[in-house]
Scaffold this motif. Structure first.
Motif, PDB file in Angstrom:
ATOM      1  N   ASN A 213     -28.883  99.027  30.701  1.00 42.97           N
ATOM      2  CA  ASN A 213     -30.240  98.493  30.613  1.00 42.97           C
ATOM      3  C   ASN A 213     -30.201  97.060  30.088  1.00 42.97           C
ATOM      4  OD1 ASN A 213     -32.630 100.548  31.094  1.00 42.97           O
ATOM      5  ND2 ASN A 213     -30.949 101.717  30.152  1.00 42.97           N
ATOM      6  N   ASP A 226     -42.446 108.257  30.662  1.00 42.51           N
ATOM      7  CA  ASP A 226     -42.229 107.213  31.664  1.00 42.51           C
ATOM      8  C   ASP A 226     -41.076 106.294  31.275  1.00 42.51           C
ATOM      9  OD1 ASP A 226     -44.273 108.202  33.201  1.00 42.51           O
ATOM     10  OD2 ASP A 226     -45.755 106.722  32.552  1.00 42.51           O
ATOM     11  N   ALA A 227     -41.054 105.884  30.017  1.00 43.88           N
ATOM     12  CA  ALA A 227     -39.976 104.998  29.552  1.00 43.88           C
ATOM     13  C   ALA A 227     -38.630 105.703  29.644  1.00 43.88           C
ATOM     14  CB  ALA A 227     -40.239 104.553  28.118  1.00 43.88           C
ATOM     15  N   ALA A 229     -37.728 108.166  31.701  1.00 36.82           N
ATOM     16  CA  ALA A 229     -37.312 108.314  33.101  1.00 36.82           C
ATOM     17  C   ALA A 229     -36.761 107.000  33.655  1.00 36.82           C
ATOM     18  CB  ALA A 229     -38.499 108.790  33.943  1.00 36.82           C
ATOM     19  N   LYS A 230     -37.427 105.895  33.333  1.00 40.21           N
ATOM     20  CA  LYS A 230     -36.988 104.604  33.853  1.00 40.21           C
ATOM     21  C   LYS A 230     -35.664 104.162  33.242  1.00 40.21           C
ATOM     22  CE  LYS A 230     -38.524  99.788  34.407  1.00 40.21           C
ATOM     23  NZ  LYS A 230     -39.649  98.822  34.153  1.00 40.21           N
ATOM     24  N   ALA A 231     -35.535 104.311  31.912  1.00 40.72           N
ATOM     25  CA  ALA A 231     -34.339 103.806  31.226  1.00 40.72           C
ATOM     26  C   ALA A 231     -33.117 104.668  31.481  1.00 40.72           C
ATOM     27  CB  ALA A 231     -34.603 103.702  29.729  1.00 40.72           C
ATOM     28  N   THR A 232     -33.328 105.963  31.681  1.00 40.42           N
ATOM     29  CA  THR A 232     -32.168 106.850  31.813  1.00 40.42           C
ATOM     30  C   THR A 232     -31.705 107.055  33.254  1.00 40.42           C
ATOM     31  OG1 THR A 232     -33.581 108.839  31.871  1.00 40.42           O
ATOM     32  CG2 THR A 232     -32.741 108.124  29.708  1.00 40.42           C
ATOM     33  N   ALA A 233     -32.491 106.619  34.219  1.00 35.11           N
ATOM     34  CA  ALA A 233     -32.056 106.785  35.616  1.00 35.11           C
ATOM     35  C   ALA A 233     -30.683 106.144  35.858  1.00 35.11           C
ATOM     36  CB  ALA A 233     -33.102 106.217  36.570  1.00 35.11           C
ATOM     37  N   TRP A 385     -35.445 108.944  20.701  1.00 32.78           N
ATOM     38  CA  TRP A 385     -34.739 109.059  21.975  1.00 32.78           C
ATOM     39  C   TRP A 385     -33.620 110.092  21.923  1.00 32.78           C
ATOM     40  CZ3 TRP A 385     -35.259 106.224  26.648  1.00 32.78           C
ATOM     41  CH2 TRP A 385     -36.335 105.325  26.662  1.00 32.78           C
TER      42      TRP A 385
END
Length: 399
Positions: A213, A226-227, A229-233, A385
């Motif tokens: 990231n 949402d955060a 899902a986006k950061a861990t993809a 997290w």
């Protein structure tokens, strides 16, 4: 400007912008605490899995008894959440003389206790020894997994993710995530990491999360679906790429870092990991690792944090706990703890705040296995997290 640099500047600015406390309590106030502490027994709940650390705590307890008349009992725990549950239940039952007086915690465990009102304080920044803490150069002494400590825990030591390799077998170790993936592919079965929720395993996940990231702003705020899902993809994509080349094909994972360290000693794997930059030097000195083992950190930085001691809100010996916490922060106790022959845990103190005599106690020649070129410490993501990462990892890979 990179997100990591921005983050370090933000942390430094945060540390500087907070109104600095009157570090030491007035002499009469502190003398009153010491007087009341005399004769108290402090039940110090701390991890008991290291003989080296246990011996250090025993030494510190002996000094507290001799100097202050405070008895310290090391209650050896394996899992901090069990201790938190005990404090929570005692508070709910209205028990004001709790069984826990001081705890060794940080991260998500601190976040839990802070949110649930399970901590006494603020007390930390009023300890006389706090005057010499490096709050500017080490901003994580006031930020625990991006959560302000607010004086509810006293810094005790520093930690940073560090890798170990045998230089005879691996003369050119991987220096970043891309090189690690390439190294694992070229050396199948020779890389692994501990199974989360083991602390070191989760730390490895966070390291990869940071590496994939470029913009880390969301990672330092409470997690949202949402955060997350986006950061861990990209994290899961990186692990999917890495796992087939790991030890046992990424289908099984060692239970802890100690097991991987033994695998390194046996030549079964090429890479081990630790959260103490001096760990390999300790193991070499104890002849559990060969002298050819070296330590290093990714050149762009690795996850780092501060570990702390805190006092539960219903502690029986609050004064004794403060006196012991203050001694643990003293230059004498910090120098002994930093000594590679004793523990090798990096100090939280600022060298420029110490006297020449105090600084001399920290001076030591580098030993085999120590990190030669320390890399920047990347502050931990927000403590919220951790649970989300561990649950999703388990869902994806534990089967």
């Amino acid at each position: 400007m990179s997100s990591s640099i921005q983050r370090r500047q933000l942390l430094a600015a945060s540390a500087a912008s907070v109104t600095l406390p009157v570090f030491a309590q007035s002499a009469p106030a502190w003398s009153a605490i010491e007087a009341k502490a005399k004769g108290q027994t402090v039940y110090f709940n701390a991890w008991g899995g290291s003989e080296t650390i246990n011996a250090y705590i025993q030494w510190a307890a002996g000094e507290a008894q001799k100097r202050f008349g405070v008895t310290v009992q090391h209650v050896k725990i394996a899992d901090a959440p069990d201790m938190i549950k005990r404090v929570r239940n005692e508070k709910a039952a209205g028990k004001t003389n709790g069984s826990v007086d001081l705890v060794w915690i940080n991260g998500e465990n601190f976040l839990t206790m802070k949110r649930e009102g399970l901590l006494f304080g603020p007390f930390a920044e009023s300890l006389p020894s706090y005057a010499k803490v490096d709050v500017q150069g080490k901003p994580t002494t006031r930020l625990d997994f991006a959560e302000p400590t607010d004086g509810l825990e006293a810094p005790w030591g520093m930690a940073q993710l560090t890798f170990m390799i045998d230089s005879k077998r691996t003369p050119k170790p991987p220096q970043n995530l891309a090189e690690l993936q390439a190294f694992a592919k070229a050396n199948p079965g020779r890389v692994t990491y501990p199974r989360p929720p083991n602390f070191h395993g989760t730390t490895f996940l966070k390291q990869v999360l940071m590496d994939v990231n470029a913009n880390r702003d969301a990672l330092y705020k409470p997690v949202t679906p949402d955060a997350f899902a986006k950061a861990t993809a990209p994290l899961w994509a990186a692990l999917d790429q890495l796992h087939p080349h790991l030890w046992r094909g990424g289908k099984q994972f060692p239970n802890n870092a100690e097991a991987i360290r033994q695998m390194l000693a046996d030549g079964e794997v090429a890479l081990a990991l630790t959260f103490n930059p001096n760990d390999a030097a300790n193991e070499i000195a104890a002849k559990r690792l060969p002298a050819s083992v070296t330590s290093y950190q990714f050149s762009s930085g690795t996850i780092g944090n501060t570990h702390f001691v805190a006092i539960p809100v219903n502690a029986t010996a609050k004064e004794g706990a403060q006196v012991f916490a203050n001694f643990l922060l003293s230059a004498e106790a910090q120098a002994r703890k930093a000594d590679i022959t004793v523990w090798g845990d990096p100090t939280v103190l600022a060298m420029d705040k110490l006297s020449a005599t105090e600084r001399a106690a920290f001076a030591a020649k580098p030993l085999p296995g120590q990190v030669e070129k320390p890399a920047p410490a990347i502050p931990e993501p927000h403590g919220s997290w951790v649970d989300a990462l561990e649950k999703e990892w388990t869902k994806r890979y534990a089967g």
